[in-house]
Design a protein around this motif. Structure first.
Motif, PDB file in Angstrom:
ATOM      1  N   CYS A 194       0.800  -1.216   0.000  1.00  0.00           N
ATOM      2  CA  CYS A 194       0.000   0.000   0.000  1.00  0.00           C
ATOM      3  C   CYS A 194       0.832   1.266   0.000  1.00  0.00           C
ATOM      4  O   CYS A 194       0.330   2.345   0.317  1.00  0.00           O
ATOM      5  N   GLU A 195       2.089   1.172  -0.318  1.00  0.00           N
ATOM      6  CA  GLU A 195       2.929   2.358  -0.343  1.00  0.00           C
ATOM      7  C   GLU A 195       2.375   3.383  -1.330  1.00  0.00           C
ATOM      8  O   GLU A 195       2.068   3.066  -2.473  1.00  0.00           O
ATOM      9  N   ASP A 196       2.206   4.609  -0.838  1.00  0.00           N
ATOM     10  CA  ASP A 196       1.688   5.708  -1.657  1.00  0.00           C
ATOM     11  C   ASP A 196       0.245   5.476  -2.118  1.00  0.00           C
ATOM     12  O   ASP A 196      -0.213   6.104  -3.077  1.00  0.00           O
ATOM     13  N   ASP A 197      -0.450   4.583  -1.457  1.00  0.00           N
ATOM     14  CA  ASP A 197      -1.852   4.304  -1.811  1.00  0.00           C
ATOM     15  C   ASP A 197      -2.721   4.665  -0.609  1.00  0.00           C
ATOM     16  O   ASP A 197      -2.877   3.896   0.321  1.00  0.00           O
ATOM     17  N   LYS A 198      -3.269   5.871  -0.616  1.00  0.00           N
ATOM     18  CA  LYS A 198      -4.013   6.358   0.541  1.00  0.00           C
ATOM     19  C   LYS A 198      -5.289   5.582   0.815  1.00  0.00           C
ATOM     20  O   LYS A 198      -5.823   5.616   1.919  1.00  0.00           O
ATOM     21  N   SER A 199      -5.791   4.884  -0.188  1.00  0.00           N
ATOM     22  CA  SER A 199      -7.018   4.122   0.037  1.00  0.00           C
ATOM     23  C   SER A 199      -6.772   2.942   0.972  1.00  0.00           C
ATOM     24  O   SER A 199      -7.711   2.334   1.464  1.00  0.00           O
ATOM     25  N   CYS A 200      -5.526   2.608   1.234  1.00  0.00           N
ATOM     26  CA  CYS A 200      -5.188   1.539   2.169  1.00  0.00           C
ATOM     27  C   CYS A 200      -5.122   2.042   3.603  1.00  0.00           C
ATOM     28  O   CYS A 200      -4.925   1.248   4.521  1.00  0.00           O
ATOM     29  N   LEU A 201      -5.257   3.340   3.810  1.00  0.00           N
ATOM     30  CA  LEU A 201      -5.136   3.944   5.137  1.00  0.00           C
ATOM     31  C   LEU A 201      -6.508   4.344   5.670  1.00  0.00           C
ATOM     32  O   LEU A 201      -7.345   4.843   4.921  1.00  0.00           O
ATOM     33  N   ASP A 202      -6.712   4.146   6.942  1.00  0.00           N
ATOM     34  CA  ASP A 202      -7.945   4.593   7.584  1.00  0.00           C
ATOM     35  C   ASP A 202      -7.709   5.996   8.136  1.00  0.00           C
ATOM     36  O   ASP A 202      -7.532   6.205   9.333  1.00  0.00           O
ATOM     37  N   GLU A 203      -7.698   6.961   7.229  1.00  0.00           N
ATOM     38  CA  GLU A 203      -7.410   8.340   7.621  1.00  0.00           C
ATOM     39  C   GLU A 203      -8.572   8.999   8.354  1.00  0.00           C
ATOM     40  O   GLU A 203      -8.411  10.052   8.961  1.00  0.00           O
ATOM     41  N   GLN A 204      -9.737   8.376   8.308  1.00  0.00           N
ATOM     42  CA  GLN A 204     -10.889   8.938   9.008  1.00  0.00           C
ATOM     43  C   GLN A 204     -10.640   9.015  10.514  1.00  0.00           C
ATOM     44  O   GLN A 204     -11.224   9.849  11.206  1.00  0.00           O
ATOM     45  N   ILE A 205      -9.782   8.167  11.039  1.00  0.00           N
ATOM     46  CA  ILE A 205      -9.477   8.180  12.473  1.00  0.00           C
ATOM     47  C   ILE A 205      -8.947   9.545  12.892  1.00  0.00           C
ATOM     48  O   ILE A 205      -9.271  10.056  13.966  1.00  0.00           O
ATOM     49  N   TRP A 206      -8.121  10.152  12.045  1.00  0.00           N
ATOM     50  CA  TRP A 206      -7.509  11.442  12.364  1.00  0.00           C
ATOM     51  C   TRP A 206      -8.157  12.606  11.624  1.00  0.00           C
ATOM     52  O   TRP A 206      -7.683  13.731  11.682  1.00  0.00           O
ATOM     53  N   GLY A 207      -9.228  12.362  10.939  1.00  0.00           N
ATOM     54  CA  GLY A 207      -9.907  13.411  10.197  1.00  0.00           C
ATOM     55  C   GLY A 207      -9.561  13.340   8.736  1.00  0.00           C
ATOM     56  O   GLY A 207      -8.383  13.391   8.371  1.00  0.00           O
ATOM     57  N   GLU A 208     -10.565  13.196   7.905  1.00  0.00           N
ATOM     58  CA  GLU A 208     -10.332  12.984   6.478  1.00  0.00           C
ATOM     59  C   GLU A 208     -11.333  13.769   5.670  1.00  0.00           C
ATOM     60  O   GLU A 208     -12.522  13.827   5.996  1.00  0.00           O
ATOM     61  N   ASN A 209     -10.848  14.408   4.609  1.00  0.00           N
ATOM     62  CA  ASN A 209     -11.735  15.069   3.658  1.00  0.00           C
ATOM     63  C   ASN A 209     -12.619  16.125   4.323  1.00  0.00           C
ATOM     64  O   ASN A 209     -13.800  16.251   4.027  1.00  0.00           O
ATOM     65  N   GLY A 210     -12.038  16.847   5.269  1.00  0.00           N
ATOM     66  CA  GLY A 210     -12.789  17.889   5.948  1.00  0.00           C
ATOM     67  C   GLY A 210     -13.697  17.397   7.047  1.00  0.00           C
ATOM     68  O   GLY A 210     -14.416  18.193   7.662  1.00  0.00           O
ATOM     69  N   LYS A 211     -13.674  16.103   7.314  1.00  0.00           N
ATOM     70  CA  LYS A 211     -14.525  15.534   8.344  1.00  0.00           C
ATOM     71  C   LYS A 211     -13.766  15.442   9.656  1.00  0.00           C
ATOM     72  O   LYS A 211     -12.555  15.184   9.680  1.00  0.00           O
ATOM     73  N   SER A 212     -14.473  15.635  10.781  1.00  0.00           N
ATOM     74  CA  SER A 212     -13.832  15.595  12.088  1.00  0.00           C
ATOM     75  C   SER A 212     -13.272  14.210  12.379  1.00  0.00           C
ATOM     76  O   SER A 212     -13.826  13.196  11.937  1.00  0.00           O
ATOM     77  N   PRO A 213     -12.178  14.132  13.132  1.00  0.00           N
ATOM     78  CA  PRO A 213     -11.616  12.834  13.505  1.00  0.00           C
ATOM     79  C   PRO A 213     -12.632  12.005  14.286  1.00  0.00           C
ATOM     80  O   PRO A 213     -13.438  12.547  15.047  1.00  0.00           O
ATOM     81  N   ASP A 214     -12.584  10.692  14.111  1.00  0.00           N
ATOM     82  CA  ASP A 214     -13.508   9.846  14.869  1.00  0.00           C
ATOM     83  C   ASP A 214     -12.758   8.788  15.696  1.00  0.00           C
ATOM     84  O   ASP A 214     -13.264   7.708  15.933  1.00  0.00           O
TER      85      ASP A 214
END
Length: 424
Positions: A72-92
């Motif tokens: 998943c190197e350089d593949d952001k879809s493999c990361l759960d970025e929603q935990i820290w806030g993603e796409n303008g959405k608050s962290p969960d």
């Protein structure tokens, strides 16, 4: 909670408000080179399909020899970025921690210990699931980014992948949510359509049970004339609303005095759900291709009289209890967490366990529009549903209200499901 759950169009359950949505294949937008695309998230090449098919009862989960994340190197879809806030959405992160804690709460019960006795996948034990959740919780509090968390998990955990619906790891994802509707405790000219309490003598009802048509009539207003008399719990303005609550298995209600309450699944009659979306397609009223919940709702807004044609075709019927504001609760008796709880077939999958899902989901962008993107999410397996059967089905809980419902109505895609267990 679940419900009668899920896809109104796919089958019966406690999961999404889609009456019938065409399944969209995963595309590889902005992903890594071909060798790191979703094929790398499927079952190992060394595992031959024929070997699985020869087994009388193949294992639902298979352990992967190598961690998935190095691909998943350089593949952001493999990361759960929603935990820290993603796409303008608050962290969960707090929501994910809450879901973990609720699973740990369940796993301390006698029912959890019993559920894991004789679990068919070697190595997945009650004690190991608990240890895995506790360690994941520590990692979640320690690391500051999705990439760091993935690296730690790849080092310490083993991935167990669902063999899916095709023994190649393909899992169909749908979604469900908790509707929010106006309702009344008493019938009025405005509030006419009821939902019902569980009959105290349901176990003594002769089988086959009465059908929906026999219980509430063609127009949904005849329940007081038969077995449902006196069991009315709340009344609604629109006939479709009580029916949708039966599909979803729970709801939050706004009462005329301004207060809110909640209702949850209490039981059901002994019938399989029959899709009214499929019935509309069979009758040529709407094309099967591209059918979505908004299209279904639009059809019935233009032809409200046809609710009395299509709803009675579903013989199944669900009963409710008032939960007095308590949140939607899963089959393991813990409150669900939006976007962190999933429903699976609990005869096959480990209840309360930590999982990773990867699929194409509708997400709300910063401009307010809903767009589809391939994402990965850490989730807890906390629910089940009548339509969620086999190794190839997951229902994803999206929360409460219209926005969650809009997304649930568009959620239907193929992806992968993994359970994460600490290395022995």
């Amino acid at each position: 909670m679940h419900k009668k759950l899920v896809a109104i169009c796919l089958s019966f359950p406690v999961v999404p408000l889609i009456f019938f949505v065409s399944i969209q294949s995963l595309t590889y937008r902005e992903l890594s080179p071909p060798e790191c695309r979703l094929t790398k998230w499927e079952l190992p090449i060394s595992l031959k399909t024929s070997d699985i098919q020869k087994q009388t009862s193949p294992l639902p989960l298979l352990s992967l020899q190598q961690p998935l994340f190095p691909c998943c190197e350089d593949d952001k879809s493999c990361l759960d970025e929603q935990i820290w806030g993603e796409n303008g959405k608050s962290p969960d992160k707090k929501g994910l921690l809450m879901a973990v804690d609720r699973s740990l709460q369940y796993l301390q019960t006698k029912s959890a210990a019993s559920a894991y006795q004789g679990y068919k996948v070697p190595g997945i034990t009650h004690e190991r699931v608990i240890k895995s959740l506790r360690r994941f919780r520590q990692l979640l509090l320690t690391y500051k980014s999705a990439a760091e968390l993935n690296a730690a998990i790849a080092k310490e955990f083993i991935f167990y992948q669902s063999i899916g619906k095709d023994t190649q790891g393909t899992v169909l994802f749908t979604a469900y949510y908790e509707p929010l509707y106006a309702a009344s405790r008493t019938p009025t000219p405005e509030y006419r359509y009821p939902i019902y309490r569980l009959p105290p003598n349901l176990k003594s009802w002769q089988k086959p049970h009465p059908t929906r048509l026999e219980l509430e009539g063609t127009d949904g207003l005849q329940g007081a004339k038969g077995k449902l008399r006196g069991l009315e719990l709340f009344w609604f303005r629109d006939r479709l609303e009580p029916y949708i609550i039966q599909i979803q298995g729970s709801a939050r209600l706004q009462l005329p005095d301004g207060r809110q309450t909640t209702v949850g699944y209490a039981g059901n009659t002994a019938y399989e759900y029959k899709s009214i979306g499929r019935e509309l397609a069979n009758d040529g009223k709407l094309p099967l291709e591209g059918m979505t919940m908004p299209k279904i709702l639009n059809y019935f807004q233009k032809h409200p009289q046809e609710l009395n044609v299509y709803i009675p075709r579903d013989p199944s019927f669900v009963f409710f209890q008032e939960n007095h504001g308590a949140p939607a609760t899963g089959s393991i008796s813990v409150p669900l967490v939006a976007e962190r709880s999933i429903a699976t077939d609990k005869s096959l999958m480990p209840p309360g366990a930590l999982a990773l899902i990867r699929a194409d989901f509708p997400l709300i962008e910063t401009n307010g529009k809903i767009e589809r993107r391939i994402v990965s999410r850490y989730v807890l397996d906390q629910d089940t549903g009548g339509a969620i059967k086999g190794t190839g089905r997951v229902d994803y809980f999206l929360g409460t209200g219209k926005q969650a419902g809009d997304r649930a109505g568009l959620t239907v895609s193929n992806g992968q499901l993994y359970y994460l267990l600490l290395k022995p």
